[in-house]
Design a protein around this motif. Structure first.
Motif, PDB file in Angstrom:
ATOM      1  N   TRP A   1      -7.454  18.332  -0.252  1.00 41.71           N
ATOM      2  CA  TRP A   1      -7.459  16.918   0.141  1.00 41.71           C
ATOM      3  C   TRP A   1      -8.259  16.109  -0.899  1.00 41.71           C
ATOM      4  O   TRP A   1      -7.790  15.106  -1.438  1.00 41.71           O
ATOM      5  N   ILE A   2      -9.465  16.625  -1.208  1.00 42.08           N
ATOM      6  CA  ILE A   2     -10.323  15.935  -2.191  1.00 42.08           C
ATOM      7  C   ILE A   2      -9.640  15.931  -3.557  1.00 42.08           C
ATOM      8  O   ILE A   2      -9.648  14.924  -4.269  1.00 42.08           O
ATOM      9  N   GLY A   3      -9.009  17.048  -3.900  1.00 35.66           N
ATOM     10  CA  GLY A   3      -8.325  17.150  -5.201  1.00 35.66           C
ATOM     11  C   GLY A   3      -7.262  16.073  -5.351  1.00 35.66           C
ATOM     12  O   GLY A   3      -7.122  15.458  -6.415  1.00 35.66           O
ATOM     13  N   ALA A   4      -6.512  15.832  -4.281  1.00 34.63           N
ATOM     14  CA  ALA A   4      -5.461  14.806  -4.329  1.00 34.63           C
ATOM     15  C   ALA A   4      -6.100  13.427  -4.526  1.00 34.63           C
ATOM     16  O   ALA A   4      -5.608  12.606  -5.325  1.00 34.63           O
ATOM     17  N   ILE A   5      -7.191  13.176  -3.817  1.00 33.29           N
ATOM     18  CA  ILE A   5      -7.887  11.885  -3.959  1.00 33.29           C
ATOM     19  C   ILE A   5      -8.381  11.723  -5.398  1.00 33.29           C
ATOM     20  O   ILE A   5      -8.224  10.669  -6.015  1.00 33.29           O
ATOM     21  N   GLU A   6      -8.912  12.817  -5.966  1.00 29.08           N
ATOM     22  CA  GLU A   6      -9.406  12.757  -7.349  1.00 29.08           C
ATOM     23  C   GLU A   6      -8.277  12.480  -8.343  1.00 29.08           C
ATOM     24  O   GLU A   6      -8.444  11.720  -9.300  1.00 29.08           O
TER      25      GLU A   6
ATOM     26  N   VAL B   1       0.876  -1.179   0.000  1.00 34.11           N
ATOM     27  CA  VAL B   1       0.000   0.000   0.000  1.00 34.11           C
ATOM     28  C   VAL B   1       0.912   1.227   0.000  1.00 34.11           C
ATOM     29  O   VAL B   1       1.929   1.236   0.701  1.00 34.11           O
ATOM     30  N   LEU B   2       0.563   2.238  -0.800  1.00 32.90           N
ATOM     31  CA  LEU B   2       1.377   3.467  -0.808  1.00 32.90           C
ATOM     32  C   LEU B   2       0.623   4.574  -0.096  1.00 32.90           C
ATOM     33  O   LEU B   2      -0.606   4.575  -0.082  1.00 32.90           O
ATOM     34  N   TRP B   3       1.373   5.497   0.520  1.00 33.45           N
ATOM     35  CA  TRP B   3       0.658   6.645   1.081  1.00 33.45           C
ATOM     36  C   TRP B   3       1.272   7.958   0.631  1.00 33.45           C
ATOM     37  O   TRP B   3       2.466   8.033   0.380  1.00 33.45           O
ATOM     38  N   LEU B   4       0.390   8.944   0.486  1.00 26.41           N
ATOM     39  CA  LEU B   4       0.825  10.305   0.177  1.00 26.41           C
ATOM     40  C   LEU B   4       0.881  11.077   1.479  1.00 26.41           C
ATOM     41  O   LEU B   4      -0.093  11.104   2.222  1.00 26.41           O
ATOM     42  N   GLY B   5       2.006  11.709   1.772  1.00 26.21           N
ATOM     43  CA  GLY B   5       2.154  12.461   3.009  1.00 26.21           C
ATOM     44  C   GLY B   5       1.518  13.836   2.914  1.00 26.21           C
ATOM     45  O   GLY B   5       1.174  14.309   1.819  1.00 26.21           O
ATOM     46  N   ALA B   6       1.375  14.461   4.081  1.00 24.88           N
ATOM     47  CA  ALA B   6       0.700  15.761   4.163  1.00 24.88           C
ATOM     48  C   ALA B   6       1.393  16.821   3.310  1.00 24.88           C
ATOM     49  O   ALA B   6       0.752  17.705   2.750  1.00 24.88           O
ATOM     50  N   ARG B   7       2.724  16.746   3.199  1.00 20.37           N
ATOM     51  CA  ARG B   7       3.462  17.753   2.444  1.00 20.37           C
ATOM     52  C   ARG B   7       3.404  17.475   0.944  1.00 20.37           C
ATOM     53  O   ARG B   7       3.833  18.314   0.147  1.00 20.37           O
ATOM     54  N   THR B   8       2.926  16.305   0.569  1.00 17.07           N
ATOM     55  CA  THR B   8       2.721  16.011  -0.849  1.00 17.07           C
ATOM     56  C   THR B   8       1.307  16.405  -1.254  1.00 17.07           C
ATOM     57  O   THR B   8       1.097  17.043  -2.294  1.00 17.07           O
ATOM     58  N   THR B   9       0.340  16.018  -0.415  1.00 16.49           N
ATOM     59  CA  THR B   9      -1.062  16.320  -0.740  1.00 16.49           C
ATOM     60  C   THR B   9      -1.262  17.818  -0.973  1.00 16.49           C
ATOM     61  O   THR B   9      -2.115  18.239  -1.752  1.00 16.49           O
ATOM     62  N   VAL B  10      -0.434  18.622  -0.304  1.00 17.25           N
ATOM     63  CA  VAL B  10      -0.592  20.069  -0.382  1.00 17.25           C
ATOM     64  C   VAL B  10      -0.167  20.611  -1.755  1.00 17.25           C
ATOM     65  O   VAL B  10      -0.526  21.726  -2.115  1.00 17.25           O
ATOM     66  N   ASN B  11       0.552  19.779  -2.532  1.00 15.51           N
ATOM     67  CA  ASN B  11       1.116  20.270  -3.783  1.00 15.51           C
ATOM     68  C   ASN B  11       0.584  19.491  -5.001  1.00 15.51           C
ATOM     69  O   ASN B  11       1.018  18.372  -5.270  1.00 15.51           O
ATOM     70  N   PRO B  12      -0.339  20.079  -5.748  1.00 15.38           N
ATOM     71  CA  PRO B  12      -0.942  19.367  -6.882  1.00 15.38           C
ATOM     72  C   PRO B  12       0.073  18.861  -7.911  1.00 15.38           C
ATOM     73  O   PRO B  12      -0.143  17.821  -8.528  1.00 15.38           O
ATOM     74  N   PHE B  13       1.201  19.571  -8.096  1.00 17.10           N
ATOM     75  CA  PHE B  13       2.221  19.077  -9.040  1.00 17.10           C
ATOM     76  C   PHE B  13       2.764  17.719  -8.577  1.00 17.10           C
ATOM     77  O   PHE B  13       2.896  16.779  -9.348  1.00 17.10           O
ATOM     78  N   SER B  14       3.075  17.636  -7.274  1.00 20.01           N
ATOM     79  CA  SER B  14       3.628  16.381  -6.746  1.00 20.01           C
ATOM     80  C   SER B  14       2.593  15.267  -6.790  1.00 20.01           C
ATOM     81  O   SER B  14       2.906  14.126  -7.136  1.00 20.01           O
ATOM     82  N   VAL B  15       1.359  15.608  -6.401  1.00 20.25           N
ATOM     83  CA  VAL B  15       0.310  14.586  -6.410  1.00 20.25           C
ATOM     84  C   VAL B  15       0.132  14.052  -7.834  1.00 20.25           C
ATOM     85  O   VAL B  15       0.044  12.847  -8.059  1.00 20.25           O
ATOM     86  N   GLN B  16       0.136  14.972  -8.813  1.00 15.73           N
ATOM     87  CA  GLN B  16      -0.053  14.547 -10.208  1.00 15.73           C
ATOM     88  C   GLN B  16       1.118  13.676 -10.661  1.00 15.73           C
ATOM     89  O   GLN B  16       0.914  12.693 -11.387  1.00 15.73           O
ATOM     90  N   GLU B  17       2.316  14.013 -10.213  1.00 12.35           N
ATOM     91  CA  GLU B  17       3.490  13.197 -10.586  1.00 12.35           C
ATOM     92  C   GLU B  17       3.319  11.765 -10.063  1.00 12.35           C
ATOM     93  O   GLU B  17       3.532  10.790 -10.793  1.00 12.35           O
ATOM     94  N   VAL B  18       2.892  11.645  -8.799  1.00 15.81           N
ATOM     95  CA  VAL B  18       2.683  10.307  -8.221  1.00 15.81           C
ATOM     96  C   VAL B  18       1.548   9.598  -8.972  1.00 15.81           C
ATOM     97  O   VAL B  18       1.651   8.416  -9.327  1.00 15.81           O
ATOM     98  N   ALA B  19       0.472  10.343  -9.240  1.00 11.95           N
ATOM     99  CA  ALA B  19      -0.680   9.745  -9.935  1.00 11.95           C
ATOM    100  C   ALA B  19      -0.242   9.227 -11.308  1.00 11.95           C
ATOM    101  O   ALA B  19      -0.580   8.102 -11.700  1.00 11.95           O
ATOM    102  N   ASP B  20       0.555  10.016 -12.037  1.00 14.66           N
ATOM    103  CA  ASP B  20       1.007   9.594 -13.367  1.00 14.66           C
ATOM    104  C   ASP B  20       1.857   8.330 -13.280  1.00 14.66           C
ATOM    105  O   ASP B  20       1.756   7.429 -14.113  1.00 14.66           O
ATOM    106  N   ALA B  21       2.694   8.262 -12.230  1.00 17.08           N
ATOM    107  CA  ALA B  21       3.553   7.074 -12.065  1.00 17.08           C
ATOM    108  C   ALA B  21       2.714   5.838 -11.737  1.00 17.08           C
ATOM    109  O   ALA B  21       3.169   4.707 -11.914  1.00 17.08           O
ATOM    110  N   LEU B  22       1.487   6.064 -11.255  1.00 15.53           N
ATOM    111  CA  LEU B  22       0.645   4.935 -10.836  1.00 15.53           C
ATOM    112  C   LEU B  22      -0.307   4.452 -11.934  1.00 15.53           C
ATOM    113  O   LEU B  22      -1.041   3.489 -11.723  1.00 15.53           O
ATOM    114  N   LYS B  23      -0.294   5.131 -13.089  1.00 15.37           N
ATOM    115  CA  LYS B  23      -1.225   4.742 -14.168  1.00 15.37           C
ATOM    116  C   LYS B  23      -1.006   3.277 -14.538  1.00 15.37           C
ATOM    117  O   LYS B  23       0.120   2.845 -14.762  1.00 15.37           O
TER     118      LYS B  23
END
Ligand code: PEP
Ligand code: MN
Length: 366
Positions: A144-149, A103-125
């Motif tokens: 928070w919701i944006g990161a989940i989306e 299981v992977l988790w996104l930390g609080a300092r990542t969720t705050v940054n849409p660029f980082s969240v998108q990078e992780v999301a792209d790597a998970l495709k």
């Protein structure tokens, strides 16, 4: 956005999801000792350990890096515990997947940054792995919701939210203030999304870990994530909040899970009565607040006529000080009274401002 989120772990017989392990993987021995201590309890669902640590200041321990992933693999082989770690960029995702992290988790300092969240999301495709998303450091539910989306849009369906509290300025008994209304609203918007309480990062200390975990279960959370270390005082990160596997076992054994409701007619009768009273009080509160705002408008008009500034700092300090003292006598915490009064004061100022502007406009027209 409509999401069809699935549980990260199916809960058996109303059993909570239990995630535990050290803040950071430090040495192979420390990781394995913690994992064996936790596995012996027989109910831990996921073993957590930070491999890459986002530290507030440079020079602090920034995580052991990739070598720690092989220790997590050993944890799984030796204890059967499934593992989870924090990922914040493409390389983290690839490494964690390569070593079979479950299981992977996104930390609080990542969720705050849409660029980082998108990078992780792209790597998970194209990857099917559960992901847990911690709340952002700032109290912004949309972020928070944006990161989940973003994670959902990458095709991930097993997603959970972790509530780890929010940064704040000024004194508080919490390391990160919980602001429970934010996860409560998240639950209202996404009833199928599992919510897990990270009591360690909310508390930042050991003595309040149980109370916060119990509060979470009183609010029907699905699980709890807690930092556990064989020798907490010697931990390389977050020493003050970690507990031993034995202390963790004690904490879990004291947790009471609440039922959502009961069919007992006496319970139903009593709870309806109490709820009715609460509804009446809420209505009274709103009526009073409405009256208070009308008065604020009157004051606004009066100040305008006399060319007086809206904000009177001394007066505001006096109102707040008095309310805190009176509130305390009624069992209301200083935090609560301060937030409540601030919010009322802000609304009053808005009302005054509106009235003053209207007067300006009227003057302009006439
Ligand atoms: C952690 O879980 O150790 C961590 C760094 O958490 P957070 O992102 O909530 O600060
Ligand atoms: Mn930590």
């Amino acid at each position: 956005m409509q999401m069809h989120i699935r549980p990260i772990i199916e809960r058996k017989e109303n059993r909570p999801i239990l995630i535990a392990g050290p803040c950071s993987a430090e040495t192979e021995e420390q990781v394995l000792e913690t994992a064996h201590g936790l596995a012996a309890l027989g109910y831990v669902d996921l073993f957590r350990a930070g491999i890459w640590k986002p530290r507030t200041r440079p020079g602090e321990f920034e995580g052991i890096g990739t070598v720690g992933l092989s220790w997590l693999r050993r944890v799984k082989e030796e204890t059967g515990l499934r593992t989870t770690t924090e990922v914040a960029n493409t390389q983290h995702v690839f490494e964690a997947l390569k070593y079979g992290v479950d299981v992977l988790w996104l930390g609080a300092r990542t969720t705050v940054n849409p660029f980082s969240v998108q990078e992780v999301a792209d790597a998970l495709k194209g990857v099917d792995i559960p992901v847990i998303v911690k709340n952002p450091v700032n109290p912004d539910l949309k972020l928070w919701i944006g990161a989940i989306e973003r994670i959902y849009n990458a095709g991930i369906r097993r997603i959970a939210a972790v509530h780890r509290g929010f940064s704040h300025h000024g004194d508080s008994s919490y390391r990160n203030v919980p602001r429970w209304q934010i996860p409560i609203e998240l639950r209202r918007l996404y009833p199928d999304l599992q919510i897990i309480c990270d009591n360690s990062h909310i508390c930042g200390r050991r003595d309040t870990l149980f109370d916060v975990a119990q509060r979470a279960f009183d609010l029907s959370y699905d699980g709890v994530m807690t930092e556990v270390h064989p020798r907490p005082d010697e931990a390389w990160s977050d020493a003050a909040q970690q507990i031993t596997p034995v202390q963790y076992g004690d904490l879990v054994s004291r947790i009471k899970l609440r039922q959502i409701t009961s069919d007992d007619p006496e319970y139903v009768h009593n709870i309806e009565h109490l709820r009715h009273e609460i509804d009446e009080i809420d209505e009274e509160l709103l009526n009073l607040l409405g009256r208070r705002m009308l008065l604020a408008q009157g004051i606004g008009r009066y100040k305008k006529r006399n060319n007086i500034a809206i904000l009177q700092s001394d007066r505001w300090a006096e109102i707040l000080g008095r309310a805190i003292t009176k509130g305390k006598a009624k069992g209301l915490s200083e935090d609560f009274v301060t937030i409540l009064l601030r919010s009322i004061h802000e609304e009053s100022i808005n009302h005054q401002q509106k009235v003053m502007l209207e007067e300006e406009i009227k003057k302009g027209v006439s």
